[in-house]
Design an enzyme around this catalytic site. Structure first.
Site, PDB file in Angstrom:
ATOM      1  N   ARG A 176       0.819  -1.222   0.000  1.00  0.00           N
ATOM      2  CA  ARG A 176       0.000   0.000   0.000  1.00  0.00           C
ATOM      3  C   ARG A 176       0.854   1.274   0.000  1.00  0.00           C
ATOM      4  O   ARG A 176       0.339   2.359  -0.214  1.00  0.00           O
ATOM      5  CB  ARG A 176      -0.923   0.010   1.218  1.00  0.00           C
ATOM      6  N   SER A 194      17.955   2.964   1.594  1.00  0.00           N
ATOM      7  CA  SER A 194      17.839   4.383   1.298  1.00  0.00           C
ATOM      8  C   SER A 194      19.231   4.974   1.193  1.00  0.00           C
ATOM      9  O   SER A 194      20.177   4.495   1.826  1.00  0.00           O
ATOM     10  CB  SER A 194      17.055   5.086   2.408  1.00  0.00           C
ATOM     11  N   SER A 195      19.341   6.054   0.425  1.00  0.00           N
ATOM     12  CA  SER A 195      20.642   6.709   0.310  1.00  0.00           C
ATOM     13  C   SER A 195      21.084   7.355   1.611  1.00  0.00           C
ATOM     14  O   SER A 195      22.252   7.716   1.771  1.00  0.00           O
ATOM     15  CB  SER A 195      20.594   7.771  -0.803  1.00  0.00           C
ATOM     16  N   CYS A 196      20.183   7.477   2.587  1.00  0.00           N
ATOM     17  CA  CYS A 196      20.558   8.076   3.867  1.00  0.00           C
ATOM     18  C   CYS A 196      21.437   7.150   4.698  1.00  0.00           C
ATOM     19  O   CYS A 196      21.930   7.551   5.756  1.00  0.00           O
ATOM     20  CB  CYS A 196      19.325   8.484   4.659  1.00  0.00           C
ATOM     21  N   TYR A 203      16.947   5.777  11.587  1.00  0.00           N
ATOM     22  CA  TYR A 203      16.450   5.107  10.379  1.00  0.00           C
ATOM     23  C   TYR A 203      17.607   4.514   9.578  1.00  0.00           C
ATOM     24  O   TYR A 203      17.535   3.369   9.111  1.00  0.00           O
ATOM     25  CB  TYR A 203      15.676   6.111   9.529  1.00  0.00           C
ATOM     26  N   LYS A 229      18.345   0.557   8.494  1.00  0.00           N
ATOM     27  CA  LYS A 229      18.489   0.123   7.110  1.00  0.00           C
ATOM     28  C   LYS A 229      19.859  -0.515   6.852  1.00  0.00           C
ATOM     29  O   LYS A 229      19.974  -1.471   6.073  1.00  0.00           O
ATOM     30  CB  LYS A 229      18.258   1.301   6.166  1.00  0.00           C
ATOM     31  N   ASN A 271      16.345   9.859  -3.171  1.00  0.00           N
ATOM     32  CA  ASN A 271      15.051  10.406  -2.748  1.00  0.00           C
ATOM     33  C   ASN A 271      13.962  10.049  -3.758  1.00  0.00           C
ATOM     34  O   ASN A 271      14.075  10.388  -4.945  1.00  0.00           O
ATOM     35  CB  ASN A 271      15.148  11.929  -2.634  1.00  0.00           C
ATOM     36  N   LEU A 272      12.922   9.396  -3.268  1.00  0.00           N
ATOM     37  CA  LEU A 272      11.853   8.916  -4.141  1.00  0.00           C
ATOM     38  C   LEU A 272      10.658   9.854  -4.133  1.00  0.00           C
ATOM     39  O   LEU A 272      10.399  10.556  -3.156  1.00  0.00           O
ATOM     40  CB  LEU A 272      11.395   7.530  -3.688  1.00  0.00           C
ATOM     41  N   HIS A 275       8.549  13.783   3.116  1.00  0.00           N
ATOM     42  CA  HIS A 275       9.856  14.180   2.616  1.00  0.00           C
ATOM     43  C   HIS A 275       9.739  15.502   1.846  1.00  0.00           C
ATOM     44  O   HIS A 275       8.643  16.008   1.621  1.00  0.00           O
ATOM     45  CB  HIS A 275      10.436  13.082   1.720  1.00  0.00           C
ATOM     46  N   TRP A 296      11.783  25.048   4.313  1.00  0.00           N
ATOM     47  CA  TRP A 296      12.753  24.759   5.379  1.00  0.00           C
ATOM     48  C   TRP A 296      14.184  24.845   4.867  1.00  0.00           C
ATOM     49  O   TRP A 296      14.493  24.344   3.777  1.00  0.00           O
ATOM     50  CB  TRP A 296      12.508  23.373   5.935  1.00  0.00           C
ATOM     51  N   ARG A 307      20.075  17.645  -3.809  1.00  0.00           N
ATOM     52  CA  ARG A 307      19.448  16.335  -3.721  1.00  0.00           C
ATOM     53  C   ARG A 307      19.163  15.779  -5.119  1.00  0.00           C
ATOM     54  O   ARG A 307      18.983  16.510  -6.078  1.00  0.00           O
ATOM     55  CB  ARG A 307      18.140  16.417  -2.937  1.00  0.00           C
TER      56      ARG A 307
END
Length: 317
Positions: free
Chosen positions: A13, A108-110, A137, A141, A166-167, A180, A203, A210
């Site tokens: 979902r 994730s790239s983070c 997070y 991951k 970033n998606l 995000h 912000w 990015r």
């Protein structure tokens, strides 16, 4: 990969999971297994073990996760760490116990260090300190990625890890408290346009850079790896190009047709200065992203208007 493979899409979902379902259905995969959270709580080890014991799964696409933007990560580190670790350890171990040979884990790239050389290569993982605003997070991951590698090494499984940049895309989260940067900008620009607001506050300074990948490209990369029988390793998934948050905000404002002034709030955190992935590993295998950023944002805004705005109108009516 056999078109008759029984594929469990965990998190169907969500934005990533729903894109995987669309991609697989579009290419003739029909035996897709999905479960809602009420049907299967992936943080509950007993439920997960029972599911895998009974479901006869051939391939797992582990897209289920607790995700969010800077604010959510900074204010809920315990929740992000616990829930993601629980989901990963339960699903990966239960899949192994049920003799599921193939699994794709989505990170994730983070996960990469805050001050990483650019563009970021897969081998830069754990080379220096993480970005503090989302380290909970990221650590979860990294643990999932390392778990996949360990199970491949010890048990001979074929578990692959994909690290998308970033998606964005259909079915994104537009909640201002947890979204995000790109979906947050889409919502804020839309609301500012409707309200005829003279300014829109973004912000940070606008300086961080990015990279953005449409979620349908991530789904295409996943199918590519499965159909090419790639059975191990870590792969960055991105477009290989970035832009500043200021440039992104200007792009979103143009697409949404918000004509007021953008104001950058430098008292808010910027996060990592730059996150640009080196995507040469996948490119050398023959896969590249195909969705242009402006086109992708335009289609995403259409989806936002069709779904989010319709729901908002219904609730207000």
């Amino acid at each position: 990969m056999d078109k008759h493979a029984r594929i469990y899409v965990a998190g169907h979902r969500g934005m990533v999971g729903s894109a995987l379902v669309r991609e697989l259905n579009a290419h003739g995969y029909r035996d897709l297994v999905t479960r809602t959270h009420s049907e299967l709580d992936l943080t509950d080890q007993h439920e997960v073990n029972s599911f895998f014991h009974d479901a006869r799964i051939d391939v797992v696409l582990l897209a289920a996760a607790r995700v969010g933007g800077i604010m959510a990560n900074a204010t809920q580190p315990a929740r992000f760490l616990y829930e993601n670790l629980a989901i990963e350890t339960n699903v990966i171990h239960a899949a192994y116990r049920a003799s599921v040979a193939r699994l794709v884990f989505f990170g994730s790239s983070c996960i990469y260090p805050k001050l990483c050389p650019q563009p970021i290569r897969e081998e830069y993982l754990l080379s220096s300190a993480l970005e503090p605003t989302n380290d909970a997070y990221a650590i979860a991951k990294i643990a999932g990625l390392k778990m996949c590698n360990a199970y491949n090494s010890e048990y001979g499984t074929h578990y692959v890890s994909l690290m998308p940049t970033n998606l964005y895309g259909p079915n994104d989260n537009y909640d201002p408290r947890g979204s995000h940067v790109l979906p947050a900008l889409i919502r804020k620009a839309h609301e500012a346009k409707i309200a005829r607001a003279p300014t829109l506050t973004v912000w940070g300074t606008g300086a961080p850079r990015r990279e953005f990948l449409h979620v349908d490209d991530l789904a295409a990369a996943t199918r590519f790896l499965l159909e090419h029988d790639v059975g191990e390793g870590v792969y960055n998934v991105g477009v290989g190009e970035d832009l500043s948050i200021r440039e992104l905000a200007e792009c979103v404002a143009r697409i949404v047709d918000y004509r007021g002034e953008l104001v950058f709030d430098a008292t808010k955190p910027d996060g990592t200065p730059q996150k640009l992935l080196d995507v040469s590993r996948l490119a050398s295998m023959g896969w590249r992203a195909s969705i242009d950023l402006e086109d992708g944002i335009a289609k995403t805004y259409e989806d936002f208007c069709a779904h989010h705005c319709a729901l908002e109108a219904a609730s207000n009516g």
